[in-house]
Design a protein around this motif. Structure first.
Motif, mmCIF file in Angstrom:
data_model
loop_
_atom_site.group_PDB
_atom_site.id
_atom_site.type_symbol
_atom_site.label_atom_id
_atom_site.label_comp_id
_atom_site.label_asym_id
_atom_site.label_seq_id
_atom_site.Cartn_x
_atom_site.Cartn_y
_atom_site.Cartn_z
ATOM 1 N N ALA A 79 0.838 -1.206 0.000
ATOM 2 C CA ALA A 79 0.000 0.000 0.000
ATOM 3 C C ALA A 79 0.872 1.254 0.000
ATOM 4 O O ALA A 79 0.606 2.203 -0.749
ATOM 5 N N ASP A 80 1.908 1.250 0.839
ATOM 6 C CA ASP A 80 2.822 2.402 0.885
ATOM 7 C C ASP A 80 3.451 2.664 -0.478
ATOM 8 O O ASP A 80 3.529 3.814 -0.931
ATOM 9 N N ASP A 81 3.905 1.592 -1.137
ATOM 10 C CA ASP A 81 4.534 1.737 -2.453
ATOM 11 C C ASP A 81 3.551 2.292 -3.486
ATOM 12 O O ASP A 81 3.904 3.155 -4.296
ATOM 13 N N LEU A 82 2.321 1.810 -3.456
ATOM 14 C CA LEU A 82 1.322 2.283 -4.414
ATOM 15 C C LEU A 82 0.952 3.741 -4.163
ATOM 16 O O LEU A 82 0.846 4.534 -5.107
ATOM 17 N N ILE A 83 0.760 4.093 -2.900
ATOM 18 C CA ILE A 83 0.436 5.488 -2.564
ATOM 19 C C ILE A 83 1.573 6.404 -2.995
ATOM 20 O O ILE A 83 1.344 7.455 -3.611
ATOM 21 N N THR A 84 2.804 5.995 -2.692
ATOM 22 C CA THR A 84 3.976 6.789 -3.072
ATOM 23 C C THR A 84 4.044 6.937 -4.591
ATOM 24 O O THR A 84 4.287 8.037 -5.104
ATOM 25 N N TYR A 85 3.814 5.839 -5.298
ATOM 26 C CA TYR A 85 3.857 5.878 -6.762
ATOM 27 C C TYR A 85 2.811 6.845 -7.316
ATOM 28 O O TYR A 85 3.124 7.694 -8.157
ATOM 29 N N ILE A 86 1.587 6.723 -6.854
ATOM 30 C CA ILE A 86 0.497 7.560 -7.382
ATOM 31 C C ILE A 86 0.759 9.038 -7.093
ATOM 32 O O ILE A 86 0.689 9.879 -8.000
ATOM 33 N N LEU A 87 1.094 9.347 -5.846
ATOM 34 C CA LEU A 87 1.326 10.755 -5.499
ATOM 35 C C LEU A 87 2.571 11.317 -6.193
ATOM 36 O O LEU A 87 2.577 12.475 -6.613
ATOM 37 N N SER A 88 3.600 10.505 -6.325
ATOM 38 C CA SER A 88 4.816 10.954 -7.026
ATOM 39 C C SER A 88 4.549 11.159 -8.511
ATOM 40 O O SER A 88 5.042 12.130 -9.112
#
Length: 194
Positions: free
Chosen positions: A20-29
């Protein structure tokens, strides 16, 4: 008496949390980076999405249940009709869909762990400790009385082993306390240096 507070779900929760952290980081980045796109439609879509999602920056560091709630808020915002088209312009829909699935799994695991923890609550250790102290006192008193009234080799061996166990336990406790005290002193020394 020590009791484990680790559940079977903990390892799986850690894996899902990282996902989840990786996906959130990817989307926001991706949204943040696309604001610099030379393609006007992408840049405008990213700017609109950035303004709508900047409040979600840092949700990866929140407590687990808070992170799930904030991620659901992010997903709700990204699903709004006026933002959904921008998500598709930046080709983020697959990542958003995967985040939705991951967050649902994350919430389910957290709920499952909470349910199993409630079901397996062993209660407080303090009352058990009091009962154990009473039983310990009775056992040692009986052993001591019998060693005087009816001396036997087995009883002497039992008392010797019991005394050794008491000494070992006391030593381990004292070492533990000394280590905690040393760590506390070291931590306060570091704070003073800052």
């Amino acid at each position: 008496m020590a009791q484990s507070r680790v559940s079977d779900e903990t390892a799986e929760i850690a894996v899902v949390d990282k996902e989840a952290d990786d996906l959130i980081t990817y989307i926001l980045s991706a949204i943040r980076n696309a604001r610099q796109s030379p393609v006007k439609t992408q840049r405008e879509a990213a700017t609109t999405l950035y303004n709508a999602t900047k409040i979600y920056a840092g949700i990866q560091q929140m407590a687990q249940r808070q992170e799930v709630q904030q991620a659901r808020g992010l997903l709700t915002d990204l699903a709004k009709p006026d933002l959904k088209a921008h998500v598709q312009t930046l080709a983020l829909q697959p990542a958003v869909d995967q985040l939705s699935t991951t967050i649902d799994r994350y919430a389910s695991l957290l709920e499952s762990r909470a349910t199993s923890q409630v079901a397996t609550n062993l209660g407080a250790a303090k009352p058990v400790r009091k009962k154990m102290n009473t039983l310990y006192d009775e056992m040692t008193t009986v052993a001591f009385a019998f060693s005087i009234a009816v001396p036997a080799a087995e009883l002497s061996t039992f008392i010797t082993k019991l005394n050794k166990l008491i000494d070992d336990t006391t030593t381990a406790y004292n070492q533990s306390r000394a280590q905690m005290k040393a760590a506390k002193v070291a931590a306060s020394g570091e704070k003073k240096m800052e």
